[in-house]
Design an enzyme around this catalytic site. Structure first.
Site, short mmCIF file in Angstrom:
data_model
loop_
_atom_site.label_atom_id
_atom_site.label_comp_id
_atom_site.label_asym_id
_atom_site.label_seq_id
_atom_site.Cartn_x
_atom_site.Cartn_y
_atom_site.Cartn_z
N GLU A 172 6.05 10.43 -4.06
CA GLU A 172 4.73 9.86 -4.38
C GLU A 172 3.71 10.91 -4.82
OE1 GLU A 172 3.57 6.83 -1.59
OE2 GLU A 172 5.65 6.49 -0.95
N GLU A 209 5.32 5.64 7.13
CA GLU A 209 3.94 5.64 7.63
C GLU A 209 3.76 5.11 9.06
OE1 GLU A 209 1.69 3.57 4.62
OE2 GLU A 209 2.06 5.11 3.12
C1 XIL Z 1 1.79 1.22 -3.56
C2 XIL Z 1 2.16 0.70 -4.95
O1 XIL Z 1 2.05 1.78 -5.85
C3 XIL Z 1 1.23 -0.42 -5.36
O2 XIL Z 1 1.68 -1.02 -6.57
C4 XIL Z 1 1.19 -1.50 -4.27
O3 XIL Z 1 0.22 -2.46 -4.61
C5 XIL Z 1 0.85 -0.88 -2.92
O4 XIL Z 1 1.78 0.14 -2.63
N1 XIL Z 1 2.39 4.67 0.13
C6 XIL Z 1 3.62 4.14 -0.15
C7 XIL Z 1 3.82 3.34 -1.38
O5 XIL Z 1 4.59 4.40 0.59
O6 XIL Z 1 4.78 2.34 -1.23
C8 XIL Z 1 2.52 2.76 -1.89
O7 XIL Z 1 2.77 2.14 -3.14
C9 XIL Z 1 1.46 3.83 -1.98
C10 XIL Z 1 1.19 4.45 -0.64
#
Ligand code: XIL
Length: 356
Positions: free
Chosen positions: A279, A169
């Site tokens: 994701e 990111e």
């Molecule tokens: C999220 C997790 O799912 C949560 O448990 C945590 O509180 C915050 O992070 N982008 C990403 C992930 O790359 O690491 C994130 O995961 C969601 C957004």
């Protein structure tokens, strides 16, 4: 007052324990165990790409390996730590290392014959301040980054964790580098930290696959900027990057479109990069649940069409009883193909049937 409340507490603890035990037993008894029908998602997609899931290993109090039956986890052949390989968990305030949860994931995956996607080495979020934000200088931050990447890649070889999201990111939604809200960009005064991260990782292990991972990559401005970043920093030219992770935090109803998804995957694929869909979860209110099965079918149709470029598709969770979307969005979500009570939803079959 203190005495009274201590007394009340003492008296109530055993009662509370008994009640919660009864409740959890009742819940478990009510819940049908997950029964495989002999076919798994990962098995069905064997010729196309891995099917992965994010798992939690105790951070935020959820433990996927306790919560989910082995038969349910066997639907997947790749795991990503939802939090446990991030700097905030691997590192402590005193800069030491806490490997236990990450080690456990590597062991759980190995015992199940699954691969591990590493997530994430350098990020603006979930990173202790001493790394960059409060570091004395750019040089100090750079050294912290180097030490971290070298230690993590020395801990796990490419057979244990075959790829890493090296930088997560780094681009803003507006289509520029994330600047003031990235402690890395801020202390470096530019994007060279991104190149450093890839260089440190490549030097530490030439065999491990290195990824840039981001959300909203389907959006034109952001996508153009990611392409520009990869080109400007000469990441492909210098052999520092293997692929792009497309975080698929998408909507149930219609965003992004099939065409947009297809064009995004093809664009990176044609640059010579491998694509991982990372994701994957589909957000939307409960009223949109009837759309879910068709939406998942459409999305996986595109993944199959573009499978020459895709090596891995990872859901950001296993079943609807555990998703970060509920707190992130502020309403209940049902984003996966397994229900809250660990059963196959219609969406499960719409995906699986495509591959059979
Ligand atoms: C999220 C997790 O799912 C949560 O448990 C945590 O509180 C915050 O992070 N982008 C990403 C992930 O790359 O690491 C994130 O995961 C969601 C957004």
């Amino acid at each position: 007052m203190v005495r009274l409340s201590t007394f009340v507490l003492r008296r109530s603890v055993p009662v509370l324990l008994a009640v919660s035990l009864l409740f959890s037993c009742a819940q478990e008894e009510d819940m049908e165990p997950y029964e495989s029908d002999g076919i798994t998602l990962a098995g069905s997609y064997d010729e196309y790409f891995d099917i992965g899931a994010a798992v939690a290993l105790g951070v935020n109090s959820f433990d996927s390996f306790n919560a989910y039956e082995d038969s349910l986890l066997a639907e997947f052949n790749s795991f990503t730590a939802e939090n446990e390989m991030k700097p905030s968990v691997l590192r402590t305030a005193t800069k030491g290392f806490s490997w236990s949860a990450a080690d456990r994931l590597v062991a759980e995956a190995a015992s199940r014959g699954a691969r591990v996607r590493g997530h994430a080495l350098v990020w603006h979020s979930q990173t202790p301040d001493w790394f960059a934000k409060t570091a004395a200088s750019k040089e100090a931050a750079r050294q912290n980054m180097k030490d971290h990447i070298e230690a993590v890649l020395a801990r796990y070889d490419e057979d244990e964790v075959y790829c890493w999201d090296v930088v997560n990111e780094a681009i803003s939604d507006g289509g520029d580098y994330r600047k003031t809200d990235s402690p890395w960009y801020s202390i470096y005064g530019g994007p060279e930290y991104i190149r450093d991260a890839f260089q440190f990782a490549r030097d530490a292990n030439p065999e491990v696959q290195l990824f840039y991972n981001d959300y909203n990559i389907v959006n034109t401005h952001k996508q153009d900027m990611i392409v520009k970043m990869i080109e400007d920093l000469k990441l492909i030219e210098d052999g520092l990057i293997d692929g792009v992770g497309i975080q698929a935090h998408w909507n149930i109803n219609n965003w992004p479109s099939k065409d947009t998804i297809r064009n995004t995957i093809n664009r990176f694929g044609e640059m010579g990069l491998r694509v991982h869909i990372t994701e994957l979860d589909l957000t939307g209110p409960e009223s949109e649940q009837p759309l879910l099965a068709n939406r998942y079918r459409d999305i996986f149709e595109v993944f199959i069409e573009c499978s020459q470029y895709i090596d891995s598709v990872t859901f950001w969770g296993v079943a609807d009883d555990h998703t970060w979307l509920n707190s992130h969005r502020g309403y209940p979500n049902f984003p996966f193909v397994f229900s809250k009570d660990h059963q196959r939803k219609a969406a499960y079959y719409s995906i699986r049937n495509l591959a059979e």
